[in-house]
Design a protein around this motif. Structure first.
Motif, mmCIF file in Angstrom:
data_model
loop_
_atom_site.group_PDB
_atom_site.id
_atom_site.type_symbol
_atom_site.label_atom_id
_atom_site.label_comp_id
_atom_site.label_asym_id
_atom_site.label_seq_id
_atom_site.Cartn_x
_atom_site.Cartn_y
_atom_site.Cartn_z
ATOM 1 N N ALA A 1 0.842 -1.192 0.000
ATOM 2 C CA ALA A 1 0.000 0.000 0.000
ATOM 3 C C ALA A 1 0.877 1.242 0.000
ATOM 4 C CB ALA A 1 -0.922 0.023 1.216
ATOM 5 N N LEU A 2 0.496 2.225 -0.807
ATOM 6 C CA LEU A 2 1.118 3.541 -0.795
ATOM 7 C C LEU A 2 -0.009 4.563 -0.707
ATOM 8 C CD1 LEU A 2 3.591 5.374 -0.996
ATOM 9 C CD2 LEU A 2 3.371 5.297 -3.483
ATOM 10 N N ASP A 3 -0.155 5.177 0.450
ATOM 11 C CA ASP A 3 -1.258 6.102 0.714
ATOM 12 C C ASP A 3 -0.721 7.510 0.965
ATOM 13 O OD1 ASP A 3 -3.285 4.080 0.645
ATOM 14 O OD2 ASP A 3 -2.578 3.420 2.612
ATOM 15 N N PHE A 4 -1.597 8.475 0.738
ATOM 16 C CA PHE A 4 -1.261 9.873 1.012
ATOM 17 C C PHE A 4 -2.355 10.450 1.906
ATOM 18 C CE2 PHE A 4 -1.462 14.435 -0.084
ATOM 19 C CZ PHE A 4 -0.176 14.797 0.292
ATOM 20 N N GLU A 5 -2.001 10.725 3.150
ATOM 21 C CA GLU A 5 -2.956 11.259 4.117
ATOM 22 C C GLU A 5 -2.256 12.280 5.009
ATOM 23 O OE1 GLU A 5 -4.579 8.046 6.338
ATOM 24 O OE2 GLU A 5 -5.746 7.214 4.679
ATOM 25 N N HIS A 6 -2.989 13.324 5.336
ATOM 26 C CA HIS A 6 -2.493 14.349 6.258
ATOM 27 C C HIS A 6 -1.125 14.876 5.814
ATOM 28 C CE1 HIS A 6 -5.794 13.041 8.744
ATOM 29 N NE2 HIS A 6 -5.267 11.821 8.874
ATOM 30 N N ASP A 7 -1.002 15.111 4.513
ATOM 31 C CA ASP A 7 0.216 15.678 3.940
ATOM 32 C C ASP A 7 1.438 14.782 4.171
ATOM 33 O OD1 ASP A 7 0.836 17.743 2.242
ATOM 34 O OD2 ASP A 7 1.770 18.962 3.807
ATOM 35 N N GLN A 8 1.191 13.484 4.267
ATOM 36 C CA GLN A 8 2.275 12.527 4.458
ATOM 37 C C GLN A 8 2.075 11.327 3.543
ATOM 38 O OE1 GLN A 8 2.187 11.569 8.675
ATOM 39 N NE2 GLN A 8 3.968 12.883 9.063
ATOM 40 N N TRP A 9 3.197 10.742 3.141
ATOM 41 C CA TRP A 9 3.168 9.509 2.368
ATOM 42 C C TRP A 9 3.461 8.336 3.299
ATOM 43 C CZ3 TRP A 9 1.493 9.292 -2.500
ATOM 44 C CH2 TRP A 9 1.480 10.476 -3.225
ATOM 45 N N GLN A 10 2.654 7.298 3.176
ATOM 46 C CA GLN A 10 2.851 6.101 3.993
ATOM 47 C C GLN A 10 2.914 4.882 3.085
ATOM 48 O OE1 GLN A 10 0.806 5.507 7.827
ATOM 49 N NE2 GLN A 10 0.170 3.497 7.077
ATOM 50 N N TYR A 11 4.076 4.245 3.114
ATOM 51 C CA TYR A 11 4.267 3.016 2.350
ATOM 52 C C TYR A 11 4.342 1.848 3.330
ATOM 53 C CZ TYR A 11 6.784 -0.748 0.026
ATOM 54 O OH TYR A 11 7.166 -1.967 -0.462
#
Length: 404
Positions: free
Chosen positions: A333-343
């Motif tokens: 998963a590669l998500d973009f939430e709250h001005d952050q990238w989370q892989y």
């Protein structure tokens, strides 16, 4: 000016819409003229004469389309074999059809201006030198307006009561069509020039980037090679007197070479563009080939993610899943939430491998340490979690605008 030839597909993507509008506009004007001449001829000479005007008029309009396609081909390719001098049959056929149409309209309608317009239209579509076409079109417009006035005074009386309306339309077209055609082709030339300028600018930027890269590599390698040469020279001098000191200089030279290799590799990675979506899809395909069931979720704005940081992380976690995973299921998963990238990559583990063993295997290798170092350099965080059945690596990075 020397042109930069663009691939046909690229040029079509960029400016084909402008060309289609140009072609459609000029063709619409030509077909409208043919329709008006056909209608006027029907009134004056009957069906047979009007049919002749219609057939010759359609041939003239079709040849005008061929001329415009030839015009675009010359502009696109700028090829000597495609010039008008090498393809005279196009101009000859179009001029012949224009003269024939002019004669027919003169015989059937009796208006000089209507007989001159087809020839004028063909002439303004030729490849004139810069500035010549506009002056030529201006002169043609003046001639056509003058002929329209003469027709009004001397030939209009021969027409029936419906003729004035047709004549007004012909007069308007006679005054408009040379200027409209010239403006349309001029606009097309400008669009092509702008596209060529864009291509030239792109090639210039690429050349500058290559020069900058060459300078960086020269500076980097030149410095390290100079150090290595000095260290080896020192080793050569002291090796006979003090073997331990000489070997130390050799070891220093080896370390310098390793440093040069690492810095060169980092430079290449920084310069190489990475498509993060392709990187993720390639990782998923590799895992599927290994027999794992892969589920993947990618943020829509993946193009704005810090690919220079995440691409090595994706490769390293994929290698880890292949080496130490159970090989049955992997979630990416590669998500973009709250001005952050989370892989995050979550994979099942071999039942014989506990999470402590996996952590220890990662710690003993350079993979996890390399990921942590790279991510922390960009103000990010790395978390490694595991159970007896799953192992998860999570990387959190600030958005690109916050990366320093």
């Amino acid at each position: 000016m020397q042109r930069i030839t663009a691939p046909t597909s690229q040029l079509s993507r960029n400016i084909s819409s402008t060309w289609q509008l140009t072609l459609a506009g000029i063709t619409f004007f030509n077909l409208t003229l043919v329709y008006l001449w056909h209608g006027a001829a029907t009134v004056q000479v009957g069906t047979v004469g009007a049919l002749m005007v219609l057939v010759v008029g359609l041939i003239w309009a079709g040849l005008a389309v061929v001329m415009m396609y030839r015009y675009r081909w010359i502009i696109d390719a700028d090829h000597a074999e495609g010039s008008w001098t090498c393809r005279p049959w196009v101009v000859v056929a179009a001029v012949t059809a224009a003269v024939a149409l002019g004669v027919l309209t003169w015989i059937s309608i009796g208006l000089v201006v209507a007989s001159i317009v087809p020839v004028a239209q063909v002439l303004v579509m030729l490849r004139w030198s810069t500035g010549v076409r506009s002056r030529f079109a201006l002169g043609l417009t003046a001639v056509l307006v003058a002929l329209a006035i003469l027709d009004y005074r001397h030939n209009l009386g021969a027409l029936n009561a419906d003729a004035p309306t047709t004549f007004i339309l012909l007069l308007a077209y006679a005054a408009i069509i040379p200027g409209f055609t010239v403006f349309s082709l001029w606009w097309w030339d400008i669009v092509v020039e702008l596209d060529q300028a864009r291509l030239a600018e792109g090639e210039l930027a690429a050349t500058r980037e290559r020069l900058r890269l060459a300078n960086d590599i020269h500076d980097l390698q030149g410095h390290h090679l100079q150090v290595v040469a000095l260290q080896l020279e020192l080793a050569e001098r002291v090796l006979a007197l003090d073997q331990a000191a000489g070997l130390e200089h050799v070891h220093e030279a080896r370390r310098t070479v390793a440093t040069a290799q690492a810095e060169t590799r980092n430079l290449a990675e920084r310069m190489r563009p990475v498509n993060l979506r392709n990187e993720l899809e390639n990782a998923a395909e590799l895992l599927r080939v290994a027999g794992a069931e892969v589920t993947m979720r990618i943020a829509p704005n993946v193009a704005t993610a810090p690919s220079e940081v995440l691409a090595p992380v994706i490769r390293e976690t994929t290698t880890n899943a292949l080496r130490h995973g159970g090989g049955k299921k992997v979630d990416v998963a590669l998500d973009f939430e709250h001005d952050q990238w989370q892989y995050a990559m979550k994979n099942d583990v071999d039942c014989s491998n506990t999470s402590e063993n996996l952590e220890r295997q990662w710690s003993n290798g350079s993979g996890l340490a390399s990921i942590k170092q790279r991510v922390r350099e960009h103000n990010g965080q790395v978390a490694v979690e595991g159970t007896d059945t799953t192992h998860t690596v999570t990387v959190v990075l600030p958005h690109r605008k916050e990366i320093h």
